[in-house]
Design an enzyme around this catalytic site. Structure first.
Site, PDB file in Angstrom:
ATOM      1  N   LEU A   1      -2.608  -6.939   3.840  1.00 35.23           N
ATOM      2  CA  LEU A   1      -3.089  -8.197   4.408  1.00 35.23           C
ATOM      3  C   LEU A   1      -2.207  -8.566   5.610  1.00 35.23           C
ATOM      4  O   LEU A   1      -0.982  -8.468   5.511  1.00 35.23           O
ATOM      5  CB  LEU A   1      -2.982  -9.315   3.350  1.00 35.23           C
TER       6      LEU A   1
ATOM      7  N   GLU B   1       3.021  -3.491   0.221  1.00 34.37           N
ATOM      8  CA  GLU B   1       3.283  -4.936   0.272  1.00 34.37           C
ATOM      9  C   GLU B   1       3.367  -5.444  -1.162  1.00 34.37           C
ATOM     10  O   GLU B   1       3.203  -4.675  -2.117  1.00 34.37           O
ATOM     11  CB  GLU B   1       2.180  -5.674   1.039  1.00 34.37           C
TER      12      GLU B   1
ATOM     13  N   LYS C   1      -8.960 -11.000   3.064  1.00 37.96           N
ATOM     14  CA  LYS C   1      -8.376 -11.758   1.946  1.00 37.96           C
ATOM     15  C   LYS C   1      -9.496 -12.086   0.957  1.00 37.96           C
ATOM     16  O   LYS C   1      -9.896 -13.242   0.787  1.00 37.96           O
ATOM     17  CB  LYS C   1      -7.678 -13.020   2.482  1.00 37.96           C
TER      18      LYS C   1
ATOM     19  N   TYR D   1     -10.935 -15.938   0.753  1.00 39.08           N
ATOM     20  CA  TYR D   1     -10.201 -17.181   0.533  1.00 39.08           C
ATOM     21  C   TYR D   1      -9.021 -17.293   1.490  1.00 39.08           C
ATOM     22  O   TYR D   1      -8.674 -16.335   2.181  1.00 39.08           O
ATOM     23  CB  TYR D   1      -9.745 -17.295  -0.935  1.00 39.08           C
TER      24      TYR D   1
HETATM   25  C1  LIG Z   1      -1.680  -9.226  -0.771  1.00 40.42           C
HETATM   26  C2  LIG Z   1      -0.958 -10.258   0.036  1.00 40.42           C
HETATM   27  N1  LIG Z   1      -0.154  -9.857   1.043  1.00 40.42           N
HETATM   28  C3  LIG Z   1       0.533 -10.744   1.797  1.00 40.42           C
HETATM   29  C4  LIG Z   1       0.429 -12.108   1.557  1.00 40.42           C
HETATM   30  C5  LIG Z   1       1.198 -13.074   2.424  1.00 40.42           C
HETATM   31  O1  LIG Z   1       0.331 -13.695   3.330  1.00 40.42           O
HETATM   32  P1  LIG Z   1       0.692 -15.091   3.990  1.00 40.42           P
HETATM   33  O2  LIG Z   1       2.032 -14.897   4.665  1.00 40.42           O
HETATM   34  O3  LIG Z   1      -0.399 -15.319   4.957  1.00 40.42           O
HETATM   35  O4  LIG Z   1       0.744 -16.086   2.888  1.00 40.42           O
HETATM   36  C6  LIG Z   1      -0.407 -12.581   0.545  1.00 40.42           C
HETATM   37  C7  LIG Z   1      -0.551 -14.006   0.293  1.00 40.42           C
HETATM   38  O5  LIG Z   1      -1.296 -14.442  -0.542  1.00 40.42           O
HETATM   39  C8  LIG Z   1      -1.117 -11.623  -0.232  1.00 40.42           C
HETATM   40  O6  LIG Z   1      -1.949 -12.021  -1.225  1.00 40.42           O
END
Ligand SMILES: Cc1ncc(COP(=O)(O)O)c(C=O)c1O
Length: 285
Positions: free
Chosen positions: A204, A180, A147, A33
């Protein structure tokens, strides 16, 4: 309220029950997603989100249902049909629908959806006040760089945070490193330097994380992409998370312990200002 939904090449609304019970996204979490933000109907960092989606799908061998230009065209039309100016778009591509079995047939057609949704982004007061977070073990799988919509471990961690009256759970590796957030990237600030986990399969690659690293570079804020030890968490000057929906969000407390002087720190404020400015530019370009 129903939202505008794009489903496998046609527009409908989220009132229509489009998914089959044997869709592998539903049965196996066999899907990837994306979430991006739009302001004044302008998508923010759209291509970065598309490329991450593309890489995630390729990694788990699901055909990518769009090329860059057909994706942009789909999103343009989705936002044209949307009745509000600011919000998020949720996209999901699953391997498709087939009689339930772990082995999947080789000729599957992916199920692709995208829908827009109104969203209440943090206001100035929240962006200054920041959030409380807890730490918790990382129970996720080995490819968090994808993701995937297998979000059970993330959802359990978030629920644990909510029960502790916190907003986010920061996940720690078994050997005591800070990875994270359950739905965000994590940054520490120590002696004027940013510290964040290096890009590896266990996190991620956040789109906002990446933008923040570029902004820090141009603002001459030094960055260490290295795993931070859990013990270092309680000797930080500042900390913040980043994500598409939260932007740059200060952390005021970790596991009930106040970070810095509990107010948004100088470096966090600077990074937040730079990022907000970049987002405003993206919304007006
Ligand atoms: C596990 C995880 N890490 C980091 C992020 C941050 O990613 P982004 O900056 O692309 O929203 C998300 C966002 O949903 C996430 O689910």
């Amino acid at each position: 309220m129903s939202d505008v939904l794009w489903f496998n090449g046609r527009f409908t609304t989220t009132d229509e029950r489009v998914l089959g019970v044997e869709d592998r996204g539903f049965q196996f979490g066999d899907a990837v997603y994306e979430v991006f933000k739009f302001l004044r109907k302008r998508p923010i960092f759209l291509l970065e989100h598309f490329r991450r989606l593309q890489q995630g799908l390729q990694k788990i061998e699901i055909p990518v249902p769009w090329d860059e230009s057909s994706f942009q065209e789909t999103i343009r039309e989705l936002l044209d049909r949307t009745s509000f100016a600011d919000g998020i778009v949720y996209i999901q591509v699953s391997r498709g629908e087939a009689q339930r079995a772990h082995f999947w047939p080789d000729d599957m057609t992916p199920t692709a959806i995208a829908y827009s949704r109104a969203f209440k982004f943090p206001d100035a007061a929240k962006k200054e006040r920041g959030i409380r977070v807890i730490t918790t073990p990382d129970h996720r799988w080995h490819y968090c760089s994808v993701k995937s919509n297998n979000l059970l471990a993330n959802a359990l961690a978030k629920k644990q945070a909510q029960r502790a009256t916190a907003d986010e759970a920061i996940v720690l590796s078994d050997d005591g490193f800070v990875r994270e957030g359950a739905s965000s990237s994590f940054f520490a600030v120590k002696n004027g330097r940013l510290v964040t986990y290096p890009l590896q399969d266990c996190i991620l690659p956040g789109v906002v994380r990446d933008r923040v690293l570029d902004l820090a570079l141009s603002a001459r804020i030094p960055v260490d992409e290295r795993p931070l030890r859990e013990a270092e968490l309680f000797d930080l000057d500042e900390a913040f998370i980043t994500s598409t929906t939260q932007g740059v969000m200060p952390i005021s407390e970790i596991d009930g312990r106040i970070i810095g002087n509990s107010r948004r720190g100088e470096v966090t404020t600077r990074v937040q200002e730079l990022f907000d400015e970049l987002e405003r530019e993206a919304a007006s370009s």
